[in-house]
Design a protein around this motif. Structure first.
Motif, PDB file in Angstrom:
ATOM      1  N   LYS A  35       0.951  -1.220  -0.044  1.00  0.00           N
ATOM      2  CA  LYS A  35       0.047  -0.115  -0.057  1.00  0.00           C
ATOM      3  C   LYS A  35       0.937   1.340   0.136  1.00  0.00           C
ATOM      4  CE  LYS A  35      -3.760  -2.264   2.435  1.00  0.00           C
ATOM      5  NZ  LYS A  35      -4.745  -2.163   3.665  1.00  0.00           N
ATOM      6  N   MET A  56      -3.031  10.484  -8.684  1.00  0.00           N
ATOM      7  CA  MET A  56      -3.227   9.136  -9.698  1.00  0.00           C
ATOM      8  C   MET A  56      -2.092   9.153 -10.564  1.00  0.00           C
ATOM      9  SD  MET A  56      -5.824   7.568  -8.814  1.00  0.00           S
ATOM     10  CE  MET A  56      -5.522   6.633 -10.236  1.00  0.00           C
ATOM     11  N   VAL A 102       0.748   7.229  -8.726  1.00  0.00           N
ATOM     12  CA  VAL A 102       0.323   5.899  -8.811  1.00  0.00           C
ATOM     13  C   VAL A 102       0.455   5.211 -10.192  1.00  0.00           C
ATOM     14  CG1 VAL A 102      -1.501   4.298  -8.072  1.00  0.00           C
ATOM     15  CG2 VAL A 102      -1.082   6.203  -6.653  1.00  0.00           C
ATOM     16  N   THR A 104     -11.802   7.250  -9.616  1.00  0.00           N
ATOM     17  CA  THR A 104     -11.019   7.286  -8.229  1.00  0.00           C
ATOM     18  C   THR A 104     -11.037   8.857  -7.595  1.00  0.00           C
ATOM     19  OG1 THR A 104      -8.903   7.876  -9.529  1.00  0.00           O
ATOM     20  CG2 THR A 104      -9.368   5.529  -8.615  1.00  0.00           C
ATOM     21  N   ASN A 108      -6.747   6.592  -0.508  1.00  0.00           N
ATOM     22  CA  ASN A 108      -6.081   5.193  -0.551  1.00  0.00           C
ATOM     23  C   ASN A 108      -7.133   4.193  -0.409  1.00  0.00           C
ATOM     24  OD1 ASN A 108      -3.415   3.941  -0.279  1.00  0.00           O
ATOM     25  ND2 ASN A 108      -4.093   3.392   1.718  1.00  0.00           N
ATOM     26  N   GLU A 122      -9.965   4.046  -1.669  1.00  0.00           N
ATOM     27  CA  GLU A 122     -10.277   3.746  -3.081  1.00  0.00           C
ATOM     28  C   GLU A 122      -9.400   3.033  -3.896  1.00  0.00           C
ATOM     29  OE1 GLU A 122     -13.779   3.794  -5.776  1.00  0.00           O
ATOM     30  OE2 GLU A 122     -13.486   4.674  -3.705  1.00  0.00           O
ATOM     31  N   LEU A 123      -8.327   3.377  -3.820  1.00  0.00           N
ATOM     32  CA  LEU A 123      -7.073   2.767  -4.657  1.00  0.00           C
ATOM     33  C   LEU A 123      -7.281   1.068  -4.349  1.00  0.00           C
ATOM     34  CD1 LEU A 123      -4.569   5.401  -4.958  1.00  0.00           C
ATOM     35  CD2 LEU A 123      -5.701   4.318  -6.638  1.00  0.00           C
ATOM     36  N   GLU A 124      -7.480   0.948  -3.029  1.00  0.00           N
ATOM     37  CA  GLU A 124      -7.281  -0.309  -2.693  1.00  0.00           C
ATOM     38  C   GLU A 124      -8.679  -1.234  -2.684  1.00  0.00           C
ATOM     39  OE1 GLU A 124      -4.404  -1.675  -2.002  1.00  0.00           O
ATOM     40  OE2 GLU A 124      -3.422   0.372  -2.172  1.00  0.00           O
ATOM     41  N   THR A 136      -7.857  -5.103  -6.672  1.00  0.00           N
ATOM     42  CA  THR A 136      -7.920  -3.587  -6.739  1.00  0.00           C
ATOM     43  C   THR A 136      -7.812  -2.601  -7.592  1.00  0.00           C
ATOM     44  OG1 THR A 136      -5.378  -3.349  -6.396  1.00  0.00           O
ATOM     45  CG2 THR A 136      -6.710  -4.223  -4.220  1.00  0.00           C
ATOM     46  N   ARG A 194      -5.878  -0.174  -7.930  1.00  0.00           N
ATOM     47  CA  ARG A 194      -4.415   0.099  -8.196  1.00  0.00           C
ATOM     48  C   ARG A 194      -3.908  -1.186  -9.136  1.00  0.00           C
ATOM     49  NH1 ARG A 194       0.366   1.731  -5.938  1.00  0.00           N
ATOM     50  NH2 ARG A 194      -0.763   2.926  -4.351  1.00  0.00           N
TER      51      ARG A 194
END
Length: 317
Positions: free
Chosen positions: A3, A189, A192, A231, A271, A273-275, A288, A290
């Motif tokens: 993460k 974003m 990432v 996201t 975070n 939302e990304l996971e 996920t 991501r």
């Protein structure tokens, strides 16, 4: 699953033994380096030579932002995944007008599909957005289509916000609360996307929709744009409409920015939302958001090598 780790206070990163610590005059906190995908610094942070060595060994990039949350740069360890064949093919597809146009079109189709996925889930009337045809003879024309899509998206998105007004995009610096959150989310974003691209054989500076320029990783812009509606804008809607982010979470300097409490609230939701996991019909398992970004990169690699034809993400949730 690794993460992201977010730093919202001034301090320094240093190594003691095989452990990475964040320290300042008030706190000393160990960072679980083996479970961290990347580190985001939203305040000035110093990296000691020992920290740099450990970050390099563990292949953990560190991304830096200015006070308005704009991406400033990154410490990037040596690339873990290198393939001269893929980079050559990537350059060939960029140099070929026809091949580049196909990939660029797919990115814009993915952006439109993500916009529709979010808006329709909120009950918005998307007929005008649906009627915008994704076509063009050059990447520049496709960028014009993308701008048209975003203008219509912003108009519909504004109508979904209950507690803040939003009259279109402004930046450098953002002049209202919603634009401050958009700038922050989009910067995250971008970073990432850069992190996920570097886990594949793709070169982050060779892009297809955006024009490659010095001092930026333009493929990250191509990839991030597909995922921003799913996201950044989903998070903003949730935080605003649930009153988790309110006027007192902002301050005005040259422009508008989130204060410390607001920044931490936004980063925590981003975070999450990304996971967040969604069921992937092809993989037949949950993954996920991501990791979906990395799957996009893998699909693009296969396309470049001629193993399959790239079709950008069509959000199904």
């Amino acid at each position: 699953m690794k993460k992201a780790y977010y730093i919202t206070r001034m301090g320094r990163l240093e190594r003691k033994g095989n452990t990475l610590f964040f320290e300042n005059e008030e706190i000393k906190k160990a960072i679980p380096i083996n479970s961290v995908s990347e580190i985001h610094c939203f305040k000035p942070v110093t990296l000691t030579s020992g920290a740099i060595k450990l970050l390099s060994e563990k292949n953990v990039p560190v991304h830096f932002y200015n006070k308005h949350s704009y991406y400033r740069g990154s410490f990037l360890p040596r690339e873990p995944s290198v393939s001269g064949v893929v980079v050559i093919k990537q350059a060939e597809h960029y140099l070929s007008g026809e091949k580049r146009l196909y990939i660029a079109t797919q990115f814009v189709e993915g952006i439109k599909a993500s916009m529709l996925s979010l808006l329709k889930s909120k009950g918005a009337n998307c007929s005008k957005l649906e009627d915008i045809e994704v076509s063009g003879q050059t990447p520049e024309e496709l960028m014009g289509v993308e701008s048209q899509l975003w203008r219509e998206f912003y108009s519909l998105f504004s109508g979904l916000l209950k507690h803040f007004s939003f009259n279109g995009r402004n930046r450098n610096p953002p002049r209202d609360e919603v634009n401050a959150m958009i700038s922050l989310g989009n910067s995250i974003m971008y970073s990432v996307a850069l992190t996920e691209i570097r886990k594949t054989y793709l070169h982050p500076a060779i892009s297809f929709l955006h024009e490659p320029l010095e001092r930026r990783y333009s493929l990250s812009l191509d990839l991030a744009d597909v995922f921003k509606p799913l996201t950044t804008f989903r998070v903003i809607l949730r935080l605003v409409n649930r009153r988790q982010i309110r006027e007192e979470h902002f301050e005005r300097d040259v422009g508008v920015l989130l204060n410390g409490e607001g920044l931490r609230t936004f980063l925590g939701e981003m975070n999450s939302e990304l996971e967040r996991k969604v069921f992937h019909p092809r993989l037949r398992r949950k993954t996920t958001l991501r990791y979906l970004m990395r799957l996009e990169c893998y699909s693009l690699v296969k396309h470049l090598l001629g193993d399959s034809t790239y079709r950008s993400l069509r959000a199904w949730w």
